[in-house]
Design a protein around this motif. Structure first.
Motif, short mmCIF file in Angstrom:
data_model
loop_
_atom_site.label_atom_id
_atom_site.label_comp_id
_atom_site.label_asym_id
_atom_site.label_seq_id
_atom_site.Cartn_x
_atom_site.Cartn_y
_atom_site.Cartn_z
N LEU A 11 0.83 -1.21 0.00
CA LEU A 11 0.00 0.00 0.00
C LEU A 11 0.86 1.25 0.00
O LEU A 11 0.51 2.28 -0.59
N ASN A 12 2.00 1.18 0.67
CA ASN A 12 2.91 2.32 0.72
C ASN A 12 3.69 2.49 -0.58
O ASN A 12 3.97 3.61 -1.02
N LEU A 13 4.02 1.38 -1.23
CA LEU A 13 4.86 1.42 -2.43
C LEU A 13 4.10 1.83 -3.68
O LEU A 13 4.58 2.65 -4.47
N ILE A 242 10.02 -16.71 -1.91
CA ILE A 242 10.82 -16.01 -0.90
C ILE A 242 10.19 -14.70 -0.44
O ILE A 242 10.76 -14.01 0.41
N GLN A 243 9.02 -14.33 -0.95
CA GLN A 243 8.48 -13.01 -0.65
C GLN A 243 8.17 -12.81 0.83
O GLN A 243 8.51 -11.79 1.42
N GLU A 244 7.51 -13.80 1.46
CA GLU A 244 7.15 -13.66 2.87
C GLU A 244 8.40 -13.53 3.74
O GLU A 244 8.47 -12.65 4.61
N VAL A 245 9.39 -14.39 3.50
CA VAL A 245 10.62 -14.34 4.27
C VAL A 245 11.33 -13.00 4.09
O VAL A 245 11.84 -12.40 5.04
N THR A 246 11.34 -12.51 2.85
CA THR A 246 11.99 -11.23 2.56
C THR A 246 11.28 -10.10 3.28
O THR A 246 11.92 -9.22 3.87
N PRO A 253 9.44 -4.24 -1.04
CA PRO A 253 9.38 -4.88 -2.37
C PRO A 253 9.80 -3.93 -3.49
O PRO A 253 9.07 -3.73 -4.46
N THR A 254 10.99 -3.35 -3.34
CA THR A 254 11.46 -2.37 -4.32
C THR A 254 12.77 -2.76 -4.99
O THR A 254 13.10 -2.20 -6.03
N HIS A 255 13.49 -3.71 -4.41
CA HIS A 255 14.83 -3.97 -4.94
C HIS A 255 14.79 -4.85 -6.19
O HIS A 255 13.84 -5.60 -6.43
N CYS A 289 5.02 -12.18 -7.10
CA CYS A 289 4.58 -10.80 -7.34
C CYS A 289 3.30 -10.48 -6.60
O CYS A 289 2.23 -10.32 -7.21
N TYR A 290 3.37 -10.36 -5.26
CA TYR A 290 2.18 -10.02 -4.48
C TYR A 290 1.60 -8.67 -4.89
O TYR A 290 0.40 -8.42 -4.72
#
Length: 336
Positions: A11-13, A242-246, A253-255, A289-290
Motif C-alpha cells: 500500500l505504501n509502495l 521467498i516473498q514472505e521471508v523477505t 518490495p522495491t529492490h 509478485c504479491y
C-alpha cells in the motif's frame, strides 16, 4: 504480522494507493515506519474517517464477518483475509451486503502470486503434461507446540489448520481446476496438547482428475509441495517463494530481483514430447509478485475490471471446507 508483512509495504509502495490509517489498540508503531499514517484505537473510530475508501480486514478469522460487515455498512470497499469468514452463511451474507451497498468485497489470496505456484500454473496452462491424471499439493510445517497466537488454538468455527493453511491450497486448486464434483477428507488433531485440527487430507474429485490437498503441522522433512502427473509426464516443485521471508526481514518490495527464487529451487519437468523426445530438465519459476494482487484490487475498484479473486471462488473455498468437515465426520464422499 499480516498488516506489517503482507499489506502495508505494498500500500505504501504502489502509486495506486495512499496508505492513510491503521488500527493499533495498544502500541502505535506504524507511523515510525510510515510517517503520516494515522493510528486509531478501534475499527469503529477508523471507519468514521470519510477519506478512507478501502479497508483491509486482517484480524483473527472469527472476527472477519463482524468487521467486514461494519466496513461495508460504513460505505467502504473491503479486502478481507482468507478464509473469508468462519462459515458459509456469513460469507453469503457479506456478498449480499456488498452488492446492496454497491461496494467491492475481495478476499486476500496472495498465494496465487507465489513464484512456485506461478510455475505450476505455467505447466498446466501450457499443457506440458498433456491431460492431467492427478495432482497433489502440500502446505506443511513442523510446529509440534501450540501457537503463540492463542486465538488460533481455541476450538471454535474458523480455527485450525483447515481454516489457516487449508484455504491457500484449496484456492490454488480452484484457480487451476475450478469446481470439483465431490469431496472426500480426513481432518485430525495430532499434536498432544492441541484442541484444534492440525492435519488435513482433502481429495477433490473431478470427472477425470484427482486432486489431493494435504497440510500438517508435524512434517519435519519437507517433500515437494506440488506434484502433478499427466499422460505425457510429471512435474515436481518445492514450496520456495521467498516473498514472505523477505518481507519478514524488513525489506521492501522495491529492490531488483524481487520475488526471484534461488536457481536451485527450480521445478523438475520430466515429459515425453509429441514427437517422442524425452525431456528431463529444470523448470525455473517466474518471480513472485504479491503487488499484482493489489494492482488488481485497484483496477477492479477504479476501472470495473474483474476482481483479482472472484467472490464465487472464495465462496467455493468455504463450501469445500464445510464439505471436508462433513466428509471427515461422516466418513463419506460429499457431493458439491
Amino acid at each position: 504480522m499480516s498488516g506489517q508483512v503482507f499489506h502495508a509495504p505494498f500500500l505504501n509502495l504502489l502509486d495506486e494507493f495512499d496508505f492513510r490509517a491503521v488500527v493499533e489498540r495498544h502500541d502505535p508503531k506504524a507511523a515510525e515506519r510510515y510517517p503520516g499514517v494515522r493510528s486509531y484505537k478501534s475499527v469503529s473510530e477508523m471507519l468514521k474517517d470519510p477519506e478512507l475508501e478501502l479497508v483491509i480486514i486482517n484480524t483473527p478469522n472469527v472476527t472477519h464477518y463482524e468487521y467486514a460487515r461494519e466496513a461495508l455498512l460504513a460505505g467502504k470497499h473491503v479486502v478481507v483475509e482468507k478464509p473469508f469468514t468462519a462459515t458459509v452463511s456469513q460469507a453469503r451474507e457479506l456478498m449480499d451486503l456488498a452488492q446492496k451497498q454497491q461496494r467491492s468485497l475481495i478476499v486476500f489470496q496472495n498465494r496465487r502470486w507465489d513464484s512456485d505456484f506461478q510455475a505450476v500454473k505455467q505447466v498446466v496452462e501450457k499443457h506440458l503434461l498433456g491431460d492431467l491424471i492427478e495432482a497433489e499439493f502440500h502446505y506443511d510445517r513442523y510446529q509440534p507446540g501450540l501457537s503463540y497466537k492463542k486465538h488460533k488454538e481455541i476450538a471454535q468455527a474458523g480455527t485450525g489448520t483447515l481454516h489457516d493453511l487449508g484455504p491457500h491450497i484449496i484456492d490454488q486448486a480452484i484457480c487451476l481446476f475450478g469446481k470439483p464434483e465431490k469431496v472426500f477428507a480426513r481432518i485430525q488433531t495430532n499434536r498432544p496438547e492441541a484442541s484444534v485440527n492440525d492435519y488435513l487430507n482433502i481429495v477433490l474429485l473431478y470427472p477425470s482428475l484427482t486432486v489431493t490437498l494435504k497440510s500438517s503441522l508435524l512434517v519435519r522433512e519437507p517433500i515437494p509441495a506440488f506434484v502433478l502427473h499427466g499422460v505425457r509426464g510429471s512435474f515436481l516443485k518445492s514450496r520456495s517463494d521467498i516473498q514472505e521471508v523477505t518481507l519478514q526481514g524488513g525489506k521492501q518490495p522495491t529492490h531488483t530481483g524481487w520475488g526471484e527464487e534461488p536457481a536451485a529451487e527450480a521445478g523438475l519437468l520430466h515429459i515425453m514430447t509429441e514427437d517422442g523426445k524425452e525431456i528431463r530438465e529444470r523448470f525455473p519459476s517466474p518471480a513472485g509478485c504479491y503487488q499484482e494482487f493489489f494492482k488488481g484490487v485497484y483496477r477492479h475498484i477504479r476501472n470495473g475490471q474483474p476482481s483479482p479473486v472472484a467472490l464465487q471462488d472464495a465462496l467455493l473455498n468455504m463450501r469445500i471446507i464445510d464439505a471436508a468437515l462433513e466428509s471427515s465426520r461422516e466418513q463419506q464422499v460429499i457431493s458439491l
